[in-house]
Design an enzyme around this catalytic site. Sequence first.
Site, mmCIF file in Angstrom:
data_model
loop_
_atom_site.group_PDB
_atom_site.id
_atom_site.type_symbol
_atom_site.label_atom_id
_atom_site.label_comp_id
_atom_site.label_asym_id
_atom_site.label_seq_id
_atom_site.Cartn_x
_atom_site.Cartn_y
_atom_site.Cartn_z
ATOM 1 N N ARG A 158 -38.846 61.858 5.712
ATOM 2 C CA ARG A 158 -37.565 61.371 5.198
ATOM 3 C C ARG A 158 -36.409 62.087 5.887
ATOM 4 N NH1 ARG A 158 -34.587 57.272 2.966
ATOM 5 N NH2 ARG A 158 -33.184 58.022 1.328
ATOM 6 N N GLY A 170 -67.653 62.541 -29.121
ATOM 7 C CA GLY A 170 -66.716 62.288 -30.212
ATOM 8 C C GLY A 170 -66.506 63.461 -31.141
ATOM 9 N N ILE A 173 -38.535 65.002 -5.218
ATOM 10 C CA ILE A 173 -38.439 65.068 -3.756
ATOM 11 C C ILE A 173 -38.400 63.668 -3.148
ATOM 12 C CG2 ILE A 173 -39.773 65.693 -1.685
ATOM 13 C CD1 ILE A 173 -40.614 68.268 -3.223
ATOM 14 N N SER A 182 -56.212 68.708 -33.415
ATOM 15 C CA SER A 182 -56.498 70.137 -33.269
ATOM 16 C C SER A 182 -57.275 70.678 -34.473
ATOM 17 C CB SER A 182 -55.182 70.907 -33.112
ATOM 18 O OG SER A 182 -54.479 70.462 -31.973
ATOM 19 N N GLY A 200 -37.008 61.186 -4.568
ATOM 20 C CA GLY A 200 -35.782 60.517 -4.991
ATOM 21 C C GLY A 200 -36.078 59.188 -5.658
ATOM 22 N N GLY A 201 -35.285 58.186 -5.362
ATOM 23 C CA GLY A 201 -35.450 56.868 -5.973
ATOM 24 C C GLY A 201 -36.809 56.257 -5.698
ATOM 25 N N GLU A 238 -58.528 67.847 -24.627
ATOM 26 C CA GLU A 238 -59.459 68.971 -24.765
ATOM 27 C C GLU A 238 -58.746 70.266 -25.150
ATOM 28 O OE1 GLU A 238 -62.767 69.314 -22.086
ATOM 29 O OE2 GLU A 238 -62.582 67.234 -21.483
ATOM 30 N N GLU A 290 -60.561 62.692 -34.588
ATOM 31 C CA GLU A 290 -60.382 61.552 -35.480
ATOM 32 C C GLU A 290 -58.887 61.283 -35.659
ATOM 33 O OE1 GLU A 290 -62.535 62.138 -39.131
ATOM 34 O OE2 GLU A 290 -64.441 62.513 -38.097
ATOM 35 N N GLU A 312 -50.625 74.404 -26.768
ATOM 36 C CA GLU A 312 -50.390 75.271 -27.922
ATOM 37 C C GLU A 312 -51.691 75.834 -28.482
ATOM 38 O OE1 GLU A 312 -47.032 72.941 -26.927
ATOM 39 O OE2 GLU A 312 -49.047 72.231 -27.424
#
Length: 379
Positions: free
Chosen positions: A268, A124, A337, A132, A339-340, A363, A127, A367
């Site tokens: 495909r 931990g 690649i 950052s 598609g749907g 982690e 918070e 940026e």
Amino acid sequence: MNFEYSETQQMVKSSAKEFAEQFIRPHVMEWDETQEFPVQLFKKAGAYGFMGVLVPEQYGGAGFGYHEYIAVIEEISKVDPSIGLSVAAHNSLCTNHILEFGNEEQKQKWLPKLATGEWIGAWGLTEHNTGSDAGGMNTTAVREGDEWVLNGAKNFITHGKSGDVAVVIVRTGEKGDSRGMSAFVVEKGTPGFGSGKKENKLGMRASETAELVFNDCRIPDANRLGEVGEGFIQSMKVLDGGRISIGALSLGIARGAYGAALKYSKERMQFGKAICEFQGISFKLVDMATEIEASELLLHKAASGKNAGKDITRISAMAKMYASEACVKIANEAVQIHGGYGYTKDFPVEKFYRDSKLCTIGEGTTEIQKVVISRHILK
């Protein structure tokens, strides 16, 4: 330089692959849909040595280095990134913090349970108001004799509910002071220590993310890791290894998404031929394959430095930044690649796409990695 896995490293990689195929793949979508954190799976992972990859054998671990660690996280993440994330967080954050900064008594007390998977670890730092900006944390520890009294809450904690033990970094001095924070180990069941909200997430849904809550939680001074005021500095060193973890997680996602896209593109058929024969698709696959190779090389360069005890802050930040951004692009192209079909849950790329985004955030955001890298190259 050697660009090949040794025989032992290849065995570790194969073992992780077999584990993922046998015990994880059949349940991937079930765990994702229900957001189930499969505790028993991690007990089994402990038996395979995956919960203490970096822990020396004298403490019940596998005693391997970071090349083997990357292999384990990558192979698991190729099947289910959320399980890879949890294995990574357990190893590189909670367990590794105790391994690197605990005294001998503390190592003997906690590492065997963590390394064997008997206990699951949490860590931990973040918070609600400090992501950052970790130095602005509000959770405090006040010393009373031989005890410390903890008050506050930690947010976005992997294994926040199910963890058996947590390493937490809390404020023992002035806010904003890099030497005003200290690290403590808190066991589940300690009065005043509990969990709060479990997050409902876009991806990585089988990896539990929740609050840690401290309400007049008393722990002995024997639970303090290192000296008072060293918590933040320890955390930054722990995160160097953590960046390798997220980079390996990213590499696994990228490989999983690329593998699915390559397979689909060969099967495909459109306009009388497989879609991989069209330049528009084949060039996508080329870019994906190249970025995977580059990610892998950066990660293993960082691993070599870590194994040798070198300062890897710059290279680990580069590896994490590049691999995480690459995995998002690769997952996106894998959906394209398909598609749907890529937008449906019948194909694995939909989940890789959702899971990938966390890698550019967790982690240390992309940026923040750039801030870290720029400080080093502008010295």
